[in-house]
Design a protein around this motif. Structure first.
Motif, short mmCIF file in Angstrom:
data_model
loop_
_atom_site.label_atom_id
_atom_site.label_comp_id
_atom_site.label_asym_id
_atom_site.label_seq_id
_atom_site.Cartn_x
_atom_site.Cartn_y
_atom_site.Cartn_z
N GLY A 1 -44.76 -35.55 17.89
CA GLY A 1 -44.53 -34.11 18.10
C GLY A 1 -44.84 -33.48 16.87
O GLY A 1 -44.89 -33.97 15.64
N GLY A 2 -45.40 -32.29 16.83
CA GLY A 2 -45.98 -31.62 15.47
C GLY A 2 -44.87 -31.20 14.80
O GLY A 2 -43.61 -31.01 15.12
N GLY A 3 -45.01 -31.02 13.44
CA GLY A 3 -43.78 -30.60 12.55
C GLY A 3 -43.80 -29.38 12.42
O GLY A 3 -44.76 -28.51 12.80
N GLY A 4 -42.64 -28.77 12.25
CA GLY A 4 -42.11 -27.43 12.08
C GLY A 4 -42.85 -26.99 10.83
O GLY A 4 -43.17 -27.33 9.98
N CYS A 5 -43.00 -25.44 10.73
CA CYS A 5 -43.78 -25.14 9.65
C CYS A 5 -42.87 -24.32 8.53
O CYS A 5 -41.81 -23.67 9.21
CB CYS A 5 -44.82 -23.95 9.93
SG CYS A 5 -45.54 -23.10 8.65
N LEU A 6 -43.06 -24.51 7.35
CA LEU A 6 -42.03 -23.86 6.45
C LEU A 6 -43.10 -22.58 5.85
O LEU A 6 -43.90 -23.12 5.22
CB LEU A 6 -41.90 -24.77 5.26
CG LEU A 6 -41.12 -24.46 3.96
CD1 LEU A 6 -39.67 -23.53 4.33
CD2 LEU A 6 -41.03 -25.12 2.82
N SER A 7 -42.64 -21.51 6.25
CA SER A 7 -43.44 -20.19 5.59
C SER A 7 -42.46 -19.25 5.56
O SER A 7 -41.46 -18.95 6.37
CB SER A 7 -44.49 -20.12 7.00
OG SER A 7 -45.13 -19.05 6.60
N PHE A 8 -43.02 -18.12 4.86
CA PHE A 8 -42.18 -16.92 4.64
C PHE A 8 -43.33 -15.67 4.84
O PHE A 8 -44.68 -15.93 4.35
CB PHE A 8 -41.64 -16.84 3.30
CG PHE A 8 -40.60 -17.60 2.98
CD1 PHE A 8 -39.17 -17.18 3.39
CD2 PHE A 8 -40.60 -18.80 2.77
CE1 PHE A 8 -38.31 -18.08 3.45
CE2 PHE A 8 -39.74 -19.85 2.48
CZ PHE A 8 -38.44 -19.54 2.72
N ARG A 9 -42.89 -14.64 5.28
CA ARG A 9 -43.84 -13.50 5.55
C ARG A 9 -44.36 -12.95 4.17
O ARG A 9 -43.65 -12.65 3.04
CB ARG A 9 -43.16 -12.43 6.54
CG ARG A 9 -43.02 -12.83 7.75
CD ARG A 9 -42.25 -11.68 8.49
NE ARG A 9 -42.99 -10.36 8.55
CZ ARG A 9 -42.59 -9.41 9.03
NH1 ARG A 9 -41.14 -9.23 9.60
NH2 ARG A 9 -43.27 -8.15 9.08
N ARG A 10 -45.66 -12.74 4.14
CA ARG A 10 -45.94 -12.21 2.79
C ARG A 10 -46.98 -11.12 2.98
O ARG A 10 -48.23 -11.25 3.27
CB ARG A 10 -47.00 -13.34 1.82
CG ARG A 10 -45.86 -14.40 1.17
CD ARG A 10 -44.97 -13.84 0.12
NE ARG A 10 -44.05 -14.93 -0.32
CZ ARG A 10 -42.90 -15.26 0.01
NH1 ARG A 10 -42.25 -14.50 0.98
NH2 ARG A 10 -42.21 -16.16 -0.71
N LEU B 1 -43.81 -5.36 2.04
CA LEU B 1 -42.77 -6.33 2.77
C LEU B 1 -42.67 -7.87 1.82
O LEU B 1 -42.74 -8.80 2.00
CB LEU B 1 -42.93 -6.85 4.13
CG LEU B 1 -43.01 -5.70 5.01
CD1 LEU B 1 -43.53 -6.32 6.58
CD2 LEU B 1 -41.62 -5.00 5.29
N PRO B 2 -41.88 -7.34 0.46
CA PRO B 2 -41.84 -8.66 -0.38
C PRO B 2 -40.96 -9.60 -0.05
O PRO B 2 -40.82 -10.67 -0.54
CB PRO B 2 -41.50 -7.91 -1.81
CG PRO B 2 -40.84 -6.51 -1.27
CD PRO B 2 -41.52 -6.22 -0.30
N LYS B 3 -39.90 -9.04 0.88
CA LYS B 3 -38.76 -10.10 1.29
C LYS B 3 -39.09 -10.15 2.89
O LYS B 3 -37.93 -9.77 3.44
CB LYS B 3 -37.53 -9.75 0.70
CG LYS B 3 -37.30 -9.79 -0.71
CD LYS B 3 -35.96 -9.33 -1.21
CE LYS B 3 -36.04 -9.49 -2.79
NZ LYS B 3 -34.50 -9.04 -3.30
N GLY B 4 -39.86 -10.66 3.24
CA GLY B 4 -40.30 -10.46 4.69
C GLY B 4 -39.28 -11.51 5.58
O GLY B 4 -39.42 -11.51 6.66
N GLY B 5 -38.81 -12.64 4.97
CA GLY B 5 -38.04 -13.52 5.43
C GLY B 5 -38.90 -14.66 5.98
O GLY B 5 -40.28 -14.71 6.06
N PRO B 6 -38.29 -15.78 6.53
CA PRO B 6 -38.96 -17.04 7.19
C PRO B 6 -39.61 -16.50 8.53
O PRO B 6 -39.18 -15.97 9.27
CB PRO B 6 -37.75 -18.03 7.27
CG PRO B 6 -36.80 -16.93 7.66
CD PRO B 6 -36.76 -15.92 6.54
N ASP B 7 -40.73 -17.26 8.41
CA ASP B 7 -41.65 -16.99 9.98
C ASP B 7 -42.46 -18.21 10.36
O ASP B 7 -43.45 -18.29 10.81
CB ASP B 7 -42.62 -15.87 9.84
CG ASP B 7 -43.84 -16.17 8.71
OD1 ASP B 7 -43.83 -17.16 7.95
OD2 ASP B 7 -44.83 -15.26 8.78
#
Length: 336
Positions: free
Chosen positions: A16-25, A29-35
């Motif tokens: 299975g492919g790995g999940g992504c660790l990412s935040f909206r930039r 929207l400086p604090k866009g949250g995880p995406d």
């Protein structure tokens, strides 16, 4: 084409492919949250029963099969693409065993049958999945689940209506050739066919049926003598047994001896073979010594309750009668 009825292969489903660790930039929207998106599922190992195949020869040259892994997730909640399934095509009648445990995994006895043998690994979840009201910026994601892998043994068991059993040189190849359009190798010396031969038998009244010549059986075949185990397994899928006896054989001074030799191997092998209905066919009726021994032989078999018929595969005498008899037996079996 060379007949191969056993093969050992290594199979592995996709990771299975790995999940992504990412935040909206994004701007403003400086604090866009995880995406971070989820990883894709790994591909399955799928086995398909192909009626166009009649041997496992292909697996002599390719023994490793691996499905595609899933793609990793990416930002903007984008899920990774799932891996492609790996399709393995095998002949109808193939049985699959786990090599390490001996466990029966699948029995592909129907044309077009499709089975997922190993499922692909699940894709990992991206960090967007782990955001909560109290934990708004999870800085972790989930790796993909690894695929499964194992060595398996493929075993091809011939599918036929009638299995022709008997000792080497009893005339099985000649009989199959006479009754059908098959052209097995035939010799006038103590010779045994090394591979099962199939022939389609047509009759004026009734449906065509498949006749399978199984290589000659010798004493202790059920223990593997003379490759007996590889030969006996081809009788398992037949509906009836045609037991061919050569009355010109010196052993036929006692006409029950060659029958009992092969019958004992069938009984020792078990797996339902000894319960199948059978008919004994005396071959080589064109030889004077066979005609001389025939009345006594028929009497001996009648005493033990075994149905018999005499034919000559060389001249064709009795072949039409045998075809009609087998067709009637198969028709009665269908009606039960």
């Amino acid at each position: 084409m060379k007949f191969i009825d056993e093969a050992k292969v290594w199979i592995k489903s996709g990771d299975g492919g790995g999940g992504c660790l990412s935040f909206r930039r994004e701007r403003f929207l400086p604090k866009g949250g995880p995406d971070g998106g989820d990883g894709g599922k790994g591909g399955n190992i799928v086995v398909v029963a192909d009626p166009g195949m009649n041997t496992l020869l292909d697996f002599k040259y390719q023994q490793h099969f691996k499905a595609e892994r899933g793609r990793n997730g990416s930002g903007k909640n984008m899920t990774g693409r799932s891996g492609k399934d790996r399709e393995i095509r095998v002949p109808v009648g193939t049985v699959i065993y786990n090599t390490d445990t001996g466990e029966l995994l699948q029995d592909l006895s129907e044309p077009g049958q499709r089975v997922v043998l190993l499922a692909g690994g699940r894709g990992g979840k991206g960090n967007a999945h782990f955001a909560t009201a109290t934990h708004r910026t999870p800085r972790f994601s989930q790796p993909g689940e690894p695929g499964q892998e194992m060595w398996v043994r493929l075993e091809l068991k011939v599918l036929a209506d009638v299995g022709v059993a008997g000792k080497p040189n009893a005339g099985k190849s000649s009989l199959v050739s006479r009754m059908s359009a098959a052209h097995p190798k035939i010799a006038d010396y103590p010779f045994t066919t090394l591979h099962p031969q199939l022939g389609v038998v047509t009759v004026e009244e009734g449906e065509p049926f498949v006749l399978a010549e199984v290589p000659g059986l010798i004493e202790n075949a059920h223990m593997g003598a003379g490759l007996g185990l590889r030969f006996l397994k081809h009788l398992e899928r037949t509906r009836f047994l045609l037991h061919l006896i050569d009355l010109s054989d010196p052993e036929a001074e006692d006409p029950l001896k060659p029958y009992r030799t092969v019958r004992n191997e069938i009984s020792q092998y078990g797996r339902g073979l000894d319960a199948k209905r059978e008919i004994v066919v005396f071959n080589k009726l064109d030889l004077p010594e066979v005609r001389k021994r025939l009345p006594a032989a028929e009497k001996r078999y009648k005493e033990i309750g075994v149905e018999t018929i005499a034919v000559s595969a060389a001249t064709g005498e009795g072949i039409v009668t045998l075809k009609l008899l087998l067709a009637r037996m198969l028709n009665e079996h269908e009606e039960v």
